[in-house]
Design a protein around this motif. Structure first.
Motif, short mmCIF file in Angstrom:
data_model
loop_
_atom_site.label_atom_id
_atom_site.label_comp_id
_atom_site.label_asym_id
_atom_site.label_seq_id
_atom_site.Cartn_x
_atom_site.Cartn_y
_atom_site.Cartn_z
N VAL A 63 8.87 6.66 6.29
CA VAL A 63 9.50 5.36 6.64
C VAL A 63 8.64 4.63 7.68
N THR A 64 8.33 5.30 8.78
CA THR A 64 7.61 4.67 9.88
C THR A 64 6.23 4.20 9.44
N LEU A 92 2.98 7.74 -4.23
CA LEU A 92 3.76 6.80 -3.39
C LEU A 92 3.43 5.38 -3.86
N THR A 93 4.49 4.70 -4.23
CA THR A 93 4.30 3.32 -4.68
C THR A 93 4.95 2.40 -3.66
N GLU A 120 13.69 6.72 -3.11
CA GLU A 120 13.19 5.47 -2.49
C GLU A 120 13.02 5.66 -0.98
N VAL A 121 12.00 4.99 -0.49
CA VAL A 121 11.82 5.03 0.98
C VAL A 121 12.49 3.77 1.53
N LEU A 122 13.55 3.94 2.33
CA LEU A 122 14.36 2.81 2.78
C LEU A 122 14.28 2.68 4.31
N LEU A 128 11.18 0.17 0.98
CA LEU A 128 9.77 0.04 1.35
C LEU A 128 8.85 0.57 0.24
N GLY A 129 9.36 1.44 -0.53
CA GLY A 129 8.57 2.02 -1.63
C GLY A 129 9.32 3.16 -2.31
#
Ligand SMILES: Nc1nc2c(ncn2[C@@H]2O[C@@H]3COP(=O)(O)O[C@H]4[C@@H](O)[C@H](n5cnc6c(=O)[nH]c(N)nc65)O[C@@H]4COP(=O)(O)O[C@H]3[C@H]2O)c(=O)[nH]1
Length: 669
Positions: A63-64, A92-93, A120-122, A128-129
């Protein structure tokens, strides 16, 4: 038919070992496989959780860097995630325009292959991706594979230990004893000396072993018995059990071998065929034990009287053979035969008394008479018969003409048998009359043979032959039956004929059938005491006195008086004669024929009449042919006359006519 499937034959030991192996390995493998299955089932949710956790941790970790767009930190975090052992590759998209997906994979792995997890990266709800992770599909397998080696080692250890324990137990408890049983049975089967195997065990195998010992003892005993019996049978097959001499079978072999040897060496043989005279009466009178004892003694004497190289054998009952080797001298053989006769005729001391028999010997020579052993025996046998026909107690040497005589005798025997069947025998009757009054007192039944070719034959033509071949007892039975039936017929017709006498010859008299025949014939015809009389010659009475006396007592008991035929030709003992209580003495025709002229006969006949009267016995004169004879006999007190002067023997009808004529004369007188 389809051929039955054959299984390889395995020893019990191999079968047990295979059995143990299978019994231990199969459950172990099955357990192991089941355990793996259970483990896999238990691992699957854990692995899924673990993957989910890895995905969660990595998305949180990214995330960061994504928010700050710190690419190196993002890459670092991705590479750290890739180091996770279960992760094969990842992608990672980012959600930024124009940014390219970052893909990383382990060496040998390809992005996009494996078990995919994505998230999902939230950041505070903003996307975010997206992170995709491909996990190693063999993760559980690898974990299981690590465990498997240990499990296999454990299982192998277990198989080994339990196999070992089982092998030890089974070997001690089962295979060892079975091996001992096998050895024990093999020893028994080899039938050598068997030391009984010791069995201390109390289980089934121990019992089986002990039973085997028992069975072996019993089988050994049985074999011993069988061996003994076999030896005995072999001995019996070749040796006469009574005398221990070779029997007929062995003698035949020995004779065959002797003839072959004599042929090879150009030597001569003499065969003595020996038949005892009067042996049968000894057997009948004194019993078989005495007969056996007699034969044993005579066999020993025979053996002792010839050389040890000569063969002595017993062919049957009272028949012996002696085969003399190297017998070229006729006179030497004759001397040997004489010696044999003498030895055999010497009395034999038995518990029942001293018994004497004589023998008839026939001799034949090889090669002079016969060229093979069978003919030699047959010719010696023929010569023996010739010796017997001459009265026995002598030796006859084989002559070619004996064969013809034997043939004739055999033919006569066959014809006589046929004659009995065809009823060709007839009885003629000769009257016995009172010397003073001429009254009919009885008659003598005399047998005749109405021969289909030779006409009416007198007994002289066939009685001796019938005695010789043993047919006399049947002929005698026929005579007795016929005489009894005739008496019954005459009685029925109201004709008084007095006493009918039947002749009983020597052999017939001693035959056990005689008394039976008489009893049956008397009962069947209703003949009463005194109507039938037995005529015996003086010589018959004087042989074997004890038996004679016994038989005569039985005859008396049946109501049969005795008449002594041919009196004066033998040497009767007076006291004995008194004992036998004969009803009549018949003076032999030879003493009557020259009466009254011949002085010697006069004296003798007078003496017989006086003697008979002093003993209370009536006298019959036989062969009375002249009136002078009749007058003389009547004057000296002879009560009864028989002869051609009175009447010739006639058939039943002729005799009936005579009887009627005489009784009429008496009535007229
Ligand atoms: N010259 C002459 N002869 C006379 C005169 N009167 C009688 N005879 C004969 O003398 C024989 C008397 O019988 P045997 O001494 O018992 O002698 C008998 C007897 O020993 C025997 N025999 C006859 N029939 C039988 C029988 O059924 N069984 C047995 N075992 N022997 C028999 O045969 C012998 C001969 O019998 P046969 O030929 O019938 O001969 C008879 C008879 O025909 C006479 O005046 N002058």
């Amino acid at each position: 038919m389809p051929e039955a499937r054959r299984w390889p034959t395995l020893s019990i030991r191999a079968s047990v070992i295979i059995g143990i192996a299978l019994a231990v390995i199969i459950p172990t493998v099955a357990l192991w496989k089941m355990e793996e299955r259970w483990t896999r089932q238990a691992q699957e949710p854990l692995v899924a959780q673990n993957r989910q956790a890895v995905l969660g941790l990595m998305t949180a970790d990214l995330v960061t860097p994504l928010w700050t767009m710190d690419e190196s930190a993002m890459l670092y975090r991705l590479q750290r995630g890739l180091m996770e052992p279960s992760v094969n590759s990842l992608r990672l998209t980012e959600n930024r325009p124009l940014s390219k997906p970052v893909e990383l994979s382990k060496t040998g792995a390809v992005v996009g292959q494996g078990v995919l997890y994505r998230a999902e990266v939230l950041h505070e709800g903003e996307r975010l991706g997206e992170l995709e992770i491909w996990f190693d599909p063999q993760q559980i397998e690898h974990a299981l594979a690590e465990r498997r080696t240990g499990t296999i080692q454990l299982a192998a250890l277990q198989v080994l230990l339990s196999g070992l324990v089982l092998v030890v137990i089974l070997t001690r408890r089962l295979l060892g004893p079975i091996q001992r049983l096998k050895q024990q049975a093999s020893q028994m089967a080899s039938r050598g000396t068997v030391v009984p195997t010791e069995w201390n065990r109390r289980d089934e195998l121990g019992e089986l072993g002990s039973h085997l010992n028992d069975v072996h003892t019993q089988v050994a005993e049985l074999f011993d018995q069988l061996e003994g019996q076999k030896a005995e049978l072999q001995r019996m097959a070749l040796q006469d059990t009574l005398t221990d001499l070779p029997n007929r079978a062995l003698f035949t072999e020995l004779a065959r071998a002797s003839v072959a040897a004599a042929h090879r060496d150009g030597k001569c043989l003499a065969l003595l065929f020996i038949d005892l005279d009067r042996f049968k009466p000894v057997n009948d009178t004194y019993g078989h034990a005495a007969g056996d004892a007699l034969l044993m003694t005579l066999a020993k004497r025979l053996r002792a009287v010839v050389r040890s190289s000569d063969v002595v054998a017993r062919l049957s009952g009272d028949e012996f053979t002696v085969l003399l080797h190297d017998a070229s001298q006729w006179d030497q053989v004759s001397a040997t035969a004489d010696r044999v006769l003498k030895e055999l005729e010497m009395p034999v001391h038995l518990p029942v008394g001293d018994i004497s028999v004589s023998a008839s010997i026939g001799v034949a020579f090889y090669p002079a008479d016969a060229s093979d052993h069978e003919t030699l025996v047959s010719y010696a046998d023929t010569a023996m018969y010739a010796a017997k026909n001459l009265g026995g107690s002598r030796t006859s040497f084989f002559r070619e003409e004996f064969n013809h005589q034997l043939q004739a005798a055999l033919q006569l025997e066959a014809e006589m048998r046929q004659a009995l069947e065809r009823n060709e025998f007839v009885l003629h009757y000769q009257p016995l009359v009172d010397a003073r009054s001429g009254a009919l007192l009885g008659c003598e039944a005399l047998i005749r043979w109405q021969h289909p070719i030779r006409g009416l034959l007198s007994p002289f033509h066939f009685i001796p032959a019938a005695e010789q071949c043993g047919l006399i007892s049947e002929l005698g039975a026929w005579t007795i039956r016929s005489a009894c039936q005739q008496i019954a017929r005459w009685k029925e017709a109201g004709l008084q004929v007095g006493t009918v006498a039947v002749n009983v010859s020597a052999l017939e008299f001693r035959h056990h059938r005689l008394l039976d025949t008489l009893t049956t014939a008397i009962a069947a015809s209703g003949v009463r005491p005194g109507e039938l009389e037995i005529e015996l010659t003086e010589s018959v009475l004087m042989t074997d006195i004890q038996t004679t006396q016994l038989i005569i007592e039985r005859l008396h008991a049946l109501g049969l008086p005795l008449s002594v035929d041919d009196f004066g030709t033998g040497y009767s003992s007076l006291s004995y004669l008194k004992h036998l209580r004969p009803a009549k003495l018949k003076i032999d025709r030879s003493f009557v024929k020259d009466l009254p002229g011949e002085e010697g006969d006069q004296v003798l006949v007078r003496a017989i009449v006086q003697l008979a009267h002093s003993l209370g016995i009536k006298v019959v004169a036989e062969g009375v042919e002249t009136e002078a004879q009749q007058a003389f006999l009547r004057d000296i007190g002879c009560e009864i006359l028989q002869g051609y002067l009175i009447s010739r023997p006639q058939d039943a009808k002729g005799f009936e006519a005579f009887a009627r004529r005489v009784s009429n004369t008496l009535v007229d007188a």
